[in-house]
Design a protein around this motif. Structure first.
Motif, PDB file in Angstrom:
ATOM      1  N   TRP A   1       3.331   3.295  -7.786  1.00 42.40           N
ATOM      2  CA  TRP A   1       2.606   2.789  -8.813  1.00 42.40           C
ATOM      3  C   TRP A   1       3.054   3.118 -10.253  1.00 42.40           C
ATOM      4  CZ3 TRP A   1      -0.602  -0.652  -7.617  1.00 42.40           C
ATOM      5  CH2 TRP A   1      -1.117  -0.799  -6.277  1.00 42.40           C
ATOM      6  N   SER A   2       4.002   4.184 -10.322  1.00 41.02           N
ATOM      7  CA  SER A   2       4.705   4.550 -11.534  1.00 41.02           C
ATOM      8  C   SER A   2       5.588   3.431 -12.044  1.00 41.02           C
ATOM      9  CB  SER A   2       5.390   5.662 -11.453  1.00 41.02           C
ATOM     10  OG  SER A   2       6.351   5.770 -10.480  1.00 41.02           O
ATOM     11  N   LEU A   3       5.963   2.605 -11.192  1.00 34.86           N
ATOM     12  CA  LEU A   3       6.840   1.540 -11.223  1.00 34.86           C
ATOM     13  C   LEU A   3       6.092   0.389 -12.344  1.00 34.86           C
ATOM     14  CD1 LEU A   3       8.762   1.358  -8.155  1.00 34.86           C
ATOM     15  CD2 LEU A   3       9.406   2.438 -10.266  1.00 34.86           C
ATOM     16  N   LEU A   4       4.907   0.328 -11.858  1.00 34.23           N
ATOM     17  CA  LEU A   4       4.110  -0.836 -12.494  1.00 34.23           C
ATOM     18  C   LEU A   4       3.354  -0.465 -13.629  1.00 34.23           C
ATOM     19  CD1 LEU A   4       2.362  -2.274  -9.367  1.00 34.23           C
ATOM     20  CD2 LEU A   4       4.404  -2.881 -10.055  1.00 34.23           C
TER      21      LEU A   4
ATOM     22  N   ALA B   1     -13.248   1.464   9.152  1.00 37.31           N
ATOM     23  CA  ALA B   1     -13.013   1.514   7.889  1.00 37.31           C
ATOM     24  C   ALA B   1     -11.616   0.819   7.563  1.00 37.31           C
ATOM     25  CB  ALA B   1     -12.992   2.792   7.209  1.00 37.31           C
ATOM     26  N   PHE B   2     -11.496   0.469   6.312  1.00 41.31           N
ATOM     27  CA  PHE B   2     -10.527  -0.115   5.975  1.00 41.31           C
ATOM     28  C   PHE B   2      -9.834   0.193   4.672  1.00 41.31           C
ATOM     29  CE2 PHE B   2     -11.550  -3.098   2.717  1.00 41.31           C
ATOM     30  CZ  PHE B   2     -13.110  -3.263   2.905  1.00 41.31           C
ATOM     31  N   LYS B   3      -8.474  -0.402   4.438  1.00 34.24           N
ATOM     32  CA  LYS B   3      -7.807   0.118   3.030  1.00 34.24           C
ATOM     33  C   LYS B   3      -6.824  -1.271   3.035  1.00 34.24           C
ATOM     34  CE  LYS B   3      -7.180   5.023   2.914  1.00 34.24           C
ATOM     35  NZ  LYS B   3      -6.387   6.141   3.073  1.00 34.24           N
ATOM     36  N   LEU B   4      -7.081  -1.950   1.739  1.00 30.33           N
ATOM     37  CA  LEU B   4      -6.223  -3.011   1.557  1.00 30.33           C
ATOM     38  C   LEU B   4      -4.925  -2.412   0.802  1.00 30.33           C
ATOM     39  CD1 LEU B   4      -8.702  -5.551   0.052  1.00 30.33           C
ATOM     40  CD2 LEU B   4      -7.919  -5.435   2.310  1.00 30.33           C
ATOM     41  N   TYR B   5      -4.001  -2.984   1.047  1.00 31.33           N
ATOM     42  CA  TYR B   5      -2.645  -2.813   0.322  1.00 31.33           C
ATOM     43  C   TYR B   5      -2.204  -3.738  -0.790  1.00 31.33           C
ATOM     44  CZ  TYR B   5      -1.256   0.162   4.658  1.00 31.33           C
ATOM     45  OH  TYR B   5      -1.323   1.121   5.527  1.00 31.33           O
ATOM     46  N   HIS B   6      -1.643  -3.348  -1.645  1.00 30.27           N
ATOM     47  CA  HIS B   6      -1.043  -4.226  -2.508  1.00 30.27           C
ATOM     48  C   HIS B   6       0.065  -5.141  -1.894  1.00 30.27           C
ATOM     49  CE1 HIS B   6       1.700  -5.413  -6.149  1.00 30.27           C
ATOM     50  NE2 HIS B   6       0.549  -5.144  -6.639  1.00 30.27           N
ATOM     51  N   PRO B   7       0.060  -6.337  -2.152  1.00 34.53           N
ATOM     52  CA  PRO B   7       0.852  -7.227  -1.379  1.00 34.53           C
ATOM     53  C   PRO B   7       2.360  -6.823  -1.455  1.00 34.53           C
ATOM     54  CG  PRO B   7      -0.253  -8.426  -2.928  1.00 34.53           C
ATOM     55  CD  PRO B   7      -0.917  -6.974  -2.986  1.00 34.53           C
TER      56      PRO B   7
ATOM     57  N   LEU C   1       3.678  -3.933  -2.832  1.00 38.90           N
ATOM     58  CA  LEU C   1       4.178  -2.673  -2.607  1.00 38.90           C
ATOM     59  C   LEU C   1       3.913  -1.903  -1.161  1.00 38.90           C
ATOM     60  CD1 LEU C   1       3.193  -0.932  -5.931  1.00 38.90           C
ATOM     61  CD2 LEU C   1       5.438  -1.730  -5.246  1.00 38.90           C
ATOM     62  N   HIS C   2       3.067  -2.789  -0.481  1.00 36.48           N
ATOM     63  CA  HIS C   2       2.506  -2.312   0.906  1.00 36.48           C
ATOM     64  C   HIS C   2       2.146  -0.928   0.902  1.00 36.48           C
ATOM     65  CE1 HIS C   2       6.005  -5.185   1.553  1.00 36.48           C
ATOM     66  NE2 HIS C   2       4.943  -5.772   1.520  1.00 36.48           N
ATOM     67  N   VAL C   3       1.418  -0.498  -0.200  1.00 32.97           N
ATOM     68  CA  VAL C   3       0.629   0.731  -0.037  1.00 32.97           C
ATOM     69  C   VAL C   3      -0.686   0.665  -0.654  1.00 32.97           C
ATOM     70  CG1 VAL C   3       2.631   2.342  -0.333  1.00 32.97           C
ATOM     71  CG2 VAL C   3       1.364   1.265  -2.525  1.00 32.97           C
ATOM     72  N   PRO C   4      -1.805   1.520  -0.306  1.00 36.60           N
ATOM     73  CA  PRO C   4      -3.088   1.520  -0.833  1.00 36.60           C
ATOM     74  C   PRO C   4      -2.940   1.492  -2.220  1.00 36.60           C
ATOM     75  CG  PRO C   4      -3.135   2.895   1.072  1.00 36.60           C
ATOM     76  CD  PRO C   4      -1.535   2.662   0.684  1.00 36.60           C
ATOM     77  N   TYR C   5      -4.020   1.240  -2.878  1.00 32.25           N
ATOM     78  CA  TYR C   5      -4.350   1.043  -4.374  1.00 32.25           C
ATOM     79  C   TYR C   5      -4.544   2.547  -4.695  1.00 32.25           C
ATOM     80  CZ  TYR C   5      -4.153  -3.710  -4.218  1.00 32.25           C
ATOM     81  OH  TYR C   5      -3.865  -4.968  -4.102  1.00 32.25           O
ATOM     82  N   PRO C   6      -4.283   2.852  -5.986  1.00 30.51           N
ATOM     83  CA  PRO C   6      -4.159   4.333  -6.358  1.00 30.51           C
ATOM     84  C   PRO C   6      -5.650   4.874  -6.629  1.00 30.51           C
ATOM     85  CG  PRO C   6      -3.494   2.979  -8.295  1.00 30.51           C
ATOM     86  CD  PRO C   6      -3.775   2.122  -7.013  1.00 30.51           C
ATOM     87  N   ASN C   7      -6.617   4.318  -7.038  1.00 29.41           N
ATOM     88  CA  ASN C   7      -7.922   4.836  -7.421  1.00 29.41           C
ATOM     89  C   ASN C   7      -8.764   4.416  -6.428  1.00 29.41           C
ATOM     90  OD1 ASN C   7      -7.884   2.319  -8.178  1.00 29.41           O
ATOM     91  ND2 ASN C   7      -8.366   2.639 -10.289  1.00 29.41           N
ATOM     92  N   GLY C   8      -8.535   4.600  -5.228  1.00 26.58           N
ATOM     93  CA  GLY C   8      -9.668   4.131  -4.224  1.00 26.58           C
ATOM     94  C   GLY C   8     -10.127   2.797  -4.169  1.00 26.58           C
ATOM     95  N   ALA C   9      -9.347   1.897  -4.868  1.00 28.59           N
ATOM     96  CA  ALA C   9      -9.949   0.374  -5.163  1.00 28.59           C
ATOM     97  C   ALA C   9      -9.478  -0.342  -3.626  1.00 28.59           C
ATOM     98  CB  ALA C   9      -9.331  -0.163  -6.070  1.00 28.59           C
TER      99      ALA C   9
ATOM    100  N   GLN D   1       9.029  -7.993   4.741  1.00 27.65           N
ATOM    101  CA  GLN D   1      10.222  -8.213   3.985  1.00 27.65           C
ATOM    102  C   GLN D   1      10.419  -9.814   3.468  1.00 27.65           C
ATOM    103  OE1 GLN D   1      12.675  -5.654   3.468  1.00 27.65           O
ATOM    104  NE2 GLN D   1      11.330  -4.598   4.484  1.00 27.65           N
ATOM    105  N   ASN D   2      10.901 -10.014   2.139  1.00 28.95           N
ATOM    106  CA  ASN D   2      11.081 -11.241   1.699  1.00 28.95           C
ATOM    107  C   ASN D   2      12.635 -11.548   1.739  1.00 28.95           C
ATOM    108  OD1 ASN D   2       8.096 -11.160   1.099  1.00 28.95           O
ATOM    109  ND2 ASN D   2       8.601 -10.468  -0.846  1.00 28.95           N
ATOM    110  N   ALA D   3      12.976 -13.055   1.965  1.00 35.32           N
ATOM    111  CA  ALA D   3      14.202 -13.082   2.014  1.00 35.32           C
ATOM    112  C   ALA D   3      14.408 -14.610   1.445  1.00 35.32           C
ATOM    113  CB  ALA D   3      14.820 -12.902   3.364  1.00 35.32           C
TER     114      ALA D   3
END
Lengths: 388, 182
Positions: free
Chosen positions: A76-79, A184-190, A192-200, A330-332
């Motif tokens: 997230w520090s990249l964004l 339960a579930f966690k949505l990822y950023h489309p 970065l493929h990681v969960p959002y930082p503040n519990g969103a 991956q995208n290509a």
């Protein structure tokens, strides 16, 4: 009373910094004595090791591993720092979110607490030990045998839960007689493929199953139910957790859990080549933009003569073959370099984009297709006229 | 550009070998990463309508989404923070045995500033913090902290944290002790 030396694998996210001392990850040992909680914090360092716990007493102890986030390692520090705010929305919890895809609302889902402080450590893992605790093993498995478990948004996965040590509700000695299985579930950023930082983007499903008997239970066909706007583009993870109540305070501790990652279905779009167009030469400069290719997949384009027809084997366009065996989609962008060997006279040709994944027995699935007409023969209508 | 047929054939041998040996398949581009036996595509990838239709056909009920339940032992409810304005550290709730009035403003309910490990915080703030080893029986509240030691706390005027083996621990109030609630 025994001192327990615990070997707990640590998934510390903090690396030892050369300069300022960072906050140290720690294990919190919680015990219930006569309904009161006693807490003991043990600092840990490194990524694996052992600690000596406080002596175990009472009916059981809960060990929680907390880690502080090191922003040097956070994607997230990249964004832009405001990226997390994209995920906030005024979505009332009473709304029936599962209908959102029909309403066409883009689900920017925010179910965390808006005051979540990023300074606080995150709970990485929790284990409960006790002589009279039930034991559960929760397993999620999909057709893809990769570990950690993962599946595609449109594929089924299987859950199995084994329970031992549940007490009989009629037992006069008491004991824990029910295990609840939550989902339960966690949505990822489309991207970065990681969960959002503040519990969103995190939440639970309302369904919860209560088990009152020991045994093995399984559900071999479960669909991922992530609340995404488009079900085939759902990206995130689902976790099944088995919980028991340690005391009558209503608090539950986890005695087993399993997580499965859900990756989206891939998509493809053609560029620099137009459908149903009449080309007077072999189309050049064409390419395909591929998105969200499955982490374990081979994707390629094939061309055959005739209109689009599912089930034909054509000639593979060598420049378009791309294979991945990794941990995230991956995208290509692949070029479509076509030569004489791909064509057999004039007529209608169809290019199909195919992908093979662990699903469907590694048989290809068609992602997209495009037909065009090749007409290289020039017909000249003219006359020779001689002049004398 | 015509691909040299002989090169293509030779390289196709590689994926066949790796499939037989069941090795980790490597990613890459080009004809050599193509599966050795290509079959015809059997279906289109799912789109949203067909996936929803498959779900309803199997009778999968739509699941209602609720906020993430936190029925376990939360972090904040069991933690006590102390800070000096620029740095702070985490303690278990109930680990503070004695707090003189002049330091009561340093007991926090949330971290303030940079969070540092307890050892470093104590080393930097030795003038107003002291650690006191307790026994498991005192932790359980069965054995009170001797009055003599309690008087020593008041005399020294420092904030006292209970520890076992130098790690902070919460202490239950015993019958004869009045708890020093932060």
């Amino acid at each position: 009373m025994k001192r327990a030396e615990l070997l707990i694998p640590l998934f510390a996210m903090v690396a030892a910094a050369a300069t300022p001392v960072e906050a140290v990850d720690f294990i919190r040992q919680i015990q219930l004595i006569d309904g009161k909680t006693i807490v003991y914090d043990i600092p840990v360092s490194g990524t694996s090791g052992s600690v000596i716990s406080k002596p175990l007493e009472g009916d059981g102890a809960v060990f929680q591993l907390y880690a502080f986030e090191n922003e040097n390692y956070s994607p997230w520090s990249l964004l832009d720092l405001n990226a997390g705010s994209d995920v906030h929305a005024n979505v009332s919890l009473d709304s029936h979110l599962v209908d959102l895809d029909l309403l066409g609302i883009d689900v920017d889902l925010y179910l965390g607490s808006p005051d979540d402080d990023q300074e606080l450590p995150r709970l990485i893992d929790e284990k409960t030990v006790g002589t009279h605790l039930p034991r559960t093993v929760v397993t999620l498995s999909s057709v893809d045998s990769y570990r950690p478990a993962r599946t595609r948004a449109d594929q089924l996965f299987a859950l199995s839960i084994g329970i031992r040590g549940l007490a009989d509700p009629a037992d006069p000695q008491g004991g824990i007689s029910a295990v609840d299985l939550d989902r339960a579930f966690k949505l990822y950023h489309p991207d970065l493929h990681v969960p959002y930082p503040n519990g969103a983007g995190q939440g639970s499903y309302e369904e919860s199953i209560r088990f009152r008997r020991n045994g093995d239970f399984n559900d071999p066909e479960i669909f991922a139910m992530l609340p995404a706007a488009r079900p085939t583009k759902a990206i995130g993870e689902e976790t099944f957790t088995a919980r028991v109540a340690l005391d009558s305070s209503g608090r539950q501790v986890s005695i087993g859990s399993a997580t499965i990652q859900i990756w989206p279905v891939c998509d493809a779009s053609f560029e620099e080549i137009v459908a149903d167009k009449r080309y007077t030469g072999i189309p050049g400069g064409a390419r395909v933009v591929l998105g969200d290719l499955y982490p374990d997949s081979v994707t390629y384009a094939q061309i055959y003569k005739g209109d689009a027809e599912l089930g034909r084997v054509g000639r593979v366009i060598a420049s378009s073959v791309v294979s991945f065996n990794t941990y995230a989609p991956q995208n290509a962008v692949v070029p479509l370099v076509m030569g004489e060997e791909h064509f057999d006279g004039d007529g209608t040709y169809t290019i199909e984009i195919l992908t093979t994944t662990p699903f469907n027995d590694r048989k290809p699935e068609r992602v997209d297709h495009l037909s065009f007409e090749l007409d290289r023969t020039l017909q000249v209508r003219g006359m020779f006229a001689g002049a004398e | 550009m015509k691909a040299n047929p002989w090169i293509v054939v030779a390289l196709c041998g590689l994926p066949v070998c790796s499939v037989l040996a069941d090795e980790v398949r490597k990613g890459g581009i080009g004809m050599e990463v193509l599966p050795s036996r290509l079959t015809a595509p059997v279906r289109d990838v799912s789109d949203d309508e067909s996936l929803l239709a498959r779900r309803t056909e199997r009778g999968t009920r739509a699941l209602k989404v609720v906020a993430r339940r936190n029925t376990g032992f939360g972090f904040l409810e069991l933690s006590q923070f102390i800070g000096n304005g620029s740095t702070s550290t985490v303690l278990p709730k109930g680990a503070v045995l004695f707090c003189p009035d002049q330091w009561s403003s340093r007991l926090l309910s949330a971290p303030d500033g940079r969070i540092v490990p307890l050892a470093e915080f104590v080393a930097a703030n030795r003038n107003w913090i002291a650690l006191h080893e307790v026994s498991p029986a005192q932790v359980r509240g069965e054995v009170p902290i001797p009055d003599g030691e309690r008087e020593a706390f008041a005399v020294h005027g420092k904030l006292v944290i209970a520890t076992i083996a130098a790690n902070p621990v919460s202490v239950l109030p015993s019958n004869s002790n009045s708890p020093q609630k932060p």
